[in-house]
Write a protein that holds these residues in place. Structure first.
Motif, mmCIF file in Angstrom:
data_model
loop_
_atom_site.group_PDB
_atom_site.id
_atom_site.type_symbol
_atom_site.label_atom_id
_atom_site.label_comp_id
_atom_site.label_asym_id
_atom_site.label_seq_id
_atom_site.Cartn_x
_atom_site.Cartn_y
_atom_site.Cartn_z
ATOM 1 N N UNK A 187 -21.653 32.327 7.747
ATOM 2 C CA UNK A 187 -20.530 32.709 6.525
ATOM 3 C C UNK A 187 -19.522 31.516 7.073
ATOM 4 N N UNK A 188 -19.195 30.409 6.149
ATOM 5 C CA UNK A 188 -18.217 29.395 6.592
ATOM 6 C C UNK A 188 -16.922 30.188 6.202
ATOM 7 N N UNK A 189 -15.997 30.385 6.870
ATOM 8 C CA UNK A 189 -14.733 31.183 6.538
ATOM 9 C C UNK A 189 -13.587 30.192 5.898
ATOM 10 N N UNK A 190 -13.950 28.757 5.648
ATOM 11 C CA UNK A 190 -13.109 27.986 5.073
ATOM 12 C C UNK A 190 -12.042 27.365 6.165
ATOM 13 N N UNK A 191 -12.398 27.613 7.251
ATOM 14 C CA UNK A 191 -11.520 26.850 8.269
ATOM 15 C C UNK A 191 -12.228 26.040 9.142
ATOM 16 N N UNK A 192 -11.453 25.015 9.575
ATOM 17 C CA UNK A 192 -12.032 24.104 10.538
ATOM 18 C C UNK A 192 -11.116 24.024 11.959
ATOM 19 N N UNK A 193 -11.753 23.699 12.887
ATOM 20 C CA UNK A 193 -11.121 23.442 14.376
ATOM 21 C C UNK A 193 -11.697 22.047 14.858
ATOM 22 N N UNK A 194 -10.520 21.175 15.090
ATOM 23 C CA UNK A 194 -10.972 20.136 16.005
ATOM 24 C C UNK A 194 -10.124 20.000 17.353
ATOM 25 N N UNK A 195 -10.637 19.759 18.378
ATOM 26 C CA UNK A 195 -9.939 19.648 19.872
ATOM 27 C C UNK A 195 -10.209 18.391 20.622
ATOM 28 N N UNK A 196 -9.438 18.094 21.451
ATOM 29 C CA UNK A 196 -9.760 16.906 22.479
ATOM 30 C C UNK A 196 -8.522 17.049 23.465
ATOM 31 N N UNK A 197 -9.007 16.839 24.808
ATOM 32 C CA UNK A 197 -8.316 16.919 25.892
ATOM 33 C C UNK A 197 -7.459 15.187 25.665
ATOM 34 N N UNK A 198 -6.135 15.320 25.776
ATOM 35 C CA UNK A 198 -5.638 13.914 25.266
ATOM 36 C C UNK A 198 -4.590 13.677 26.806
ATOM 37 N N UNK A 199 -4.331 12.414 26.940
ATOM 38 C CA UNK A 199 -3.497 11.773 28.301
ATOM 39 C C UNK A 199 -1.949 11.930 27.931
ATOM 40 N N UNK A 200 -1.726 13.385 27.272
ATOM 41 C CA UNK A 200 0.103 13.607 26.948
ATOM 42 C C UNK A 200 0.521 14.466 27.862
ATOM 43 N N UNK A 201 1.652 14.126 28.326
ATOM 44 C CA UNK A 201 2.203 15.213 29.258
ATOM 45 C C UNK A 201 2.950 16.241 28.428
ATOM 46 N N UNK A 202 3.198 17.412 29.264
ATOM 47 C CA UNK A 202 4.144 18.442 28.638
ATOM 48 C C UNK A 202 5.145 19.115 29.636
ATOM 49 N N UNK A 203 6.108 19.396 29.047
ATOM 50 C CA UNK A 203 7.222 19.849 30.019
ATOM 51 C C UNK A 203 6.917 21.117 30.869
ATOM 52 N N UNK A 204 6.173 22.038 29.988
ATOM 53 C CA UNK A 204 6.002 23.378 30.693
ATOM 54 C C UNK A 204 4.592 23.444 30.650
ATOM 55 N N UNK A 205 3.996 24.020 31.806
ATOM 56 C CA UNK A 205 2.492 24.249 31.838
ATOM 57 C C UNK A 205 2.023 25.600 31.412
#
Length: 378
Positions: A173-191
């Motif tokens: 049953x497709x819920x009408x929602x999609x998800x896309x993810x990837x690991x990116x080389x972008x730093x964050x201020x908080x971990x």
């Protein structure tokens, strides 16, 4: 000695399959695991190990490795277009839970089972021929073999389910929602903080990784009536570009990085519904049987289901029909409320309207204020 001579084939070396392999292998079963990929995939969102899954990890003796691999995330904050915090949600409810990158969790579980189970990577089942005494299995590369039990732990798009029960469209049953993810080389201020920005029907999140700076991952979660095959990367890229072309905050930066990444994940958010998870000597586990996707503790449910199946088999090794029925009855009680909670979770993360976003933010602000007051009084 093998447990009553029983041979078990598990399709899928992901979280469900690797957990079951380790448990059954240590119980004396002769276990073989086949996995389509050449190794564990590095893409995919971080996942939680909590509730019964935490106990399974302790049983397998892998908690120290999970703690070493865990993220430090404690909070999800929602921001406006300028990046200002407007609401927040605690992501950890107790000390007996960890969030681990999916690939790390899979690799740790595979390592836990390697000494007691056979793993065949870059392999897939092409035919199943069950009878009253077992299942003859045809592989893509290896010689045919016969097993007492075949377990499909091969995910939402399960090949075992298709071979033994019928086409995916009969159960998904497709819920009408999609998800896309990837690991990116972008730093964050908080971990320790996930940052999420919303516009109606759309969310984009930046999730801190583990280890080196710049290992953060991005997630795009959105509502769409389009029907995209997860095996069609160009169609997925086009849909993402169309959906997020005018979305604010840091979306264009993150989308550009996602589209340039080599290892990405894209799929629908779906729910699997089946009247039975077993057919003769073939049974299903994890997302193949009861996918609740990104919103429903799927990884923890997979580990709990593997433990329930292993316990049921050990209790009735000579009566697989009874063992599989016991497993299904027990685990359905676990996943049923989680499946019902998928819709509620989707409204929290991706409200359909600006009013919905505003009401979500105000509600979370009120909940947070009450929680803080309780902590002060206690």
């Amino acid at each position: 000695m093998p447990r009553d001579g029983l041979t078990v084939l598990i399709s899928g070396a992901g979280i469900a399959g690797a957990t079951l392999a380790a448990l059954l292998g240590r119980g004396g079963y002769r276990v073989t695991v086949v996995e389509r990929d050449q190794g564990t995939r590095s893409s995919g969102n971080p996942v939680d190990v909590r509730k019964g899954a935490y106990q399974v990890a302790e049983q397998l003796g892998v908690m120290s490795r999970l703690q070493d691999a865990a993220t430090k995330v404690r909070e999800l904050i929602f921001v406006d277009d300028a990046g200002r915090r407007v609401a927040s949600l605690r992501t950890r409810q107790s000390d007996r839970e960890v969030e681990v990158p999916r690939a790390d969790l899979s690799a740790i579980l595979v390592a836990a089972g390697r000494g007691d189970a056979e793993f065949l990577f870059d392999e897939v089942i092409t035919e199943l021929h069950p009878d009253a005494g077992g299942v003859d299995v045809i592989f893509d590369n290896s010689a045919p073999r016969r097993f007492d039990l075949v377990v499909g732990a091969d995910g939402l798009h399960s090949g075992v389910r298709r071979l033994a029960f019928g086409p995916e469209a009969d159960f998904a049953e497709h819920l009408g929602i999609y998800i896309a993810t990837a690991k990116l080389g972008i730093p964050m201020e908080r971990d320790d903080t996930v940052i999420m920005y919303n516009e109606p029907g759309k969310a984009v999140a930046l999730h801190p990784g583990t280890g080196s700076v710049g290992s953060a991952g991005a997630a795009f979660i959105f509502r769409s009536r389009a029907r995209i095959d997860h095996r069609g990367p160009e169609a997925a890229r086009l849909l993402l570009k169309q959906t997020y072309r005018n979305v604010g905050w840091r979306t264009q930066e993150l989308l550009s990085a996602y589209l340039s990444a080599d290892d990405v994940y894209f799929d629908s958010v779906s729910r699997i519904r089946m009247s039975s998870w077993s057919r003769g000597r073939v049974t299903l586990l994890g997302d193949a049987a009861s996918c609740v996707s990104v919103f429903g503790d799927g990884s923890s449910s997979a580990m709990e289901g593997a433990a329930t199946l292993a316990t049921s088999l050990s209790a009735s090794p000579q009566d697989l029909t009874t063992a599989l029925a016991r497993y299904e009855s027990a685990h359905r009680r676990v996943i049923r409320p989680r499946q019902r909670g998928v819709v509620i979770a989707s409204h929290l993360l991706i409200p359909r309207s600006r009013l919905g976003i505003t009401l979500r933010d105000r509600s979370l602000e009120l909940v947070g204020r009450r929680w803080a007051e309780r902590r002060r009084t206690n």
